[in-house]
Enzyme design. Sequence first.
Site, PDB file in Angstrom:
ATOM      1  N   HIS A  81      49.064  28.635 -78.686  1.00  0.00           N
ATOM      2  CA  HIS A  81      49.812  27.766 -79.598  1.00  0.00           C
ATOM      3  C   HIS A  81      49.014  27.615 -80.890  1.00  0.00           C
ATOM      4  CE1 HIS A  81      53.348  25.085 -79.623  1.00  0.00           C
ATOM      5  NE2 HIS A  81      52.704  24.442 -80.577  1.00  0.00           N
ATOM      6  N   ASP A 160      58.261  14.834 -76.737  1.00  0.00           N
ATOM      7  CA  ASP A 160      57.703  15.517 -77.913  1.00  0.00           C
ATOM      8  C   ASP A 160      58.818  16.019 -78.821  1.00  0.00           C
ATOM      9  OD1 ASP A 160      55.695  16.836 -79.589  1.00  0.00           O
ATOM     10  OD2 ASP A 160      56.680  18.646 -78.875  1.00  0.00           O
ATOM     11  N   ARG A 167      58.468  12.607 -86.577  1.00  0.00           N
ATOM     12  CA  ARG A 167      57.253  12.683 -87.411  1.00  0.00           C
ATOM     13  C   ARG A 167      57.524  13.470 -88.678  1.00  0.00           C
ATOM     14  NH1 ARG A 167      53.590  15.809 -83.822  1.00  0.00           N
ATOM     15  NH2 ARG A 167      52.290  15.964 -85.646  1.00  0.00           N
ATOM     16  N   SER A 182      51.260  16.245 -79.007  1.00  0.00           N
ATOM     17  CA  SER A 182      52.451  17.089 -79.156  1.00  0.00           C
ATOM     18  C   SER A 182      52.202  18.463 -78.538  1.00  0.00           C
ATOM     19  CB  SER A 182      52.779  17.221 -80.646  1.00  0.00           C
ATOM     20  OG  SER A 182      53.681  18.257 -80.882  1.00  0.00           O
ATOM     21  N   LYS A 186      53.297  19.833 -74.401  1.00  0.00           N
ATOM     22  CA  LYS A 186      54.152  21.018 -74.219  1.00  0.00           C
ATOM     23  C   LYS A 186      53.462  22.056 -73.349  1.00  0.00           C
ATOM     24  CE  LYS A 186      55.064  21.833 -78.674  1.00  0.00           C
ATOM     25  NZ  LYS A 186      55.297  20.889 -79.747  1.00  0.00           N
TER      26      LYS A 186
END
Length: 432
Positions: A81, A160, A167, A182, A186
Amino acid sequence: MKIQDIIAKKRDGQVLTKEEIEYFVTNYTNGIIQDYQAAALTMAIYINGMNEQETTDLTLAMAQSGDILDLSELGLVVDKHSTGGIGDKVTLILAPIIASLDIPVAKMSGRGLGYTGGTIDKLESIPGYHTNLTIEEFKKNVKEINISLIGQTLNLAPADKKLYALRDSIAATESIPLISSSIMSKKIAAGANKIVLDVTCGNGAFMKELSQAEKLAKTMKKIGELAHKETVCIITDMNEPLGKTVGNSLEVKEAIEALKGNMEDDVKEVVLTLGAYMMKLAGKGDNIADNQQKMLEQINSGKALEKLKQLVKKQGGDVTYLENHEKFEYANYILPVLAEQSGYITDLNAQKIGEISMRLGAGRIKKEDTIDPSVGVALERKVGDYVEKGEILAYIHANKEETGKQEQKCLAEIYQIGPQKKQKKNILEIIE
Ligand code: URA
């Protein structure tokens, strides 16, 4: 418990308990707590921060807000990620290379956030590509072809999904506890055993300073360890866009070319470094240089591009766009940006370029905006290159002439040119 009391506590800089954090996450996910209340608490967290325990509690509560995938039947799954960037098409290139090396890639990606782009928006520029699979389809694809790339449409970390969009709309993106929770919620929900994180740093990233990026990396690594998921963080430079394009189908085209062996140097260094650590975590070799060589072989043999085609086909996309990327629709206006003087390019502010791309329609200014896949910026020259006055530096791809012309001027001003060649480092730190 009352949400007003929790907001007031964080507003006044106090520490929240696990029960208060869980109360907020559960009741925001199920719609009892309203967006405006969640926005107030999120902004209080943004301003006053969270300690390590609160950040971990927030992450776990968000991970547990929906299903947690069990991917044990697939063997050892490694996830990747990024904390977000401009021109970041790394997943589109890296995931098929890794899957072609027989390492399962089961990845849930995001949409654009703020001025940064998102892999899901990029994948959706391939006509027909579905990002919203069922859990069964997701697992089946990974079992059959070693790879699936989906959006956050399954019931994975739904808290999230809501907070991410919130956000974005209240300017609360650049926060270590909010980014950590966040991303890690995930990753925990998506079920991988090992994680490689690309922590971007610079003006086009949420972390502008190296010390901040280090802090974010260490926070996420610690959460990974607590969740028994070995995590490696690679801090990468995001002061200028990665590669030569910014914009959805433009980046997909660049990724296809990269998988044919035509990869920009900065993209190559980031892809090979992240991938080599993914291979190491997957138990495919501890020698980083050897791993990188194996990745290059997958590109040279065509196996990595073949894997991308299999992925696109499996998820309903039209593979002919990958076979001939000229099929992607071009924007109506392709406007050149010319060098106003001779010299070396010394600065190419990534955030400002991300904002240009967003204004052209490649990202969302409002939550409900639709993405225009064909628009964006194509950079012919980057930091360190020498240019002569009048040479083409870049092109603006626009569908509205007026906006295109305005952004053409903006981009010309962003290019800083000087007498000294500037050296650039792409990988800033590796935290194993
Ligand atoms: N990517 C995410 O998934 N979340 C963030 O907060 C930032 C980048």
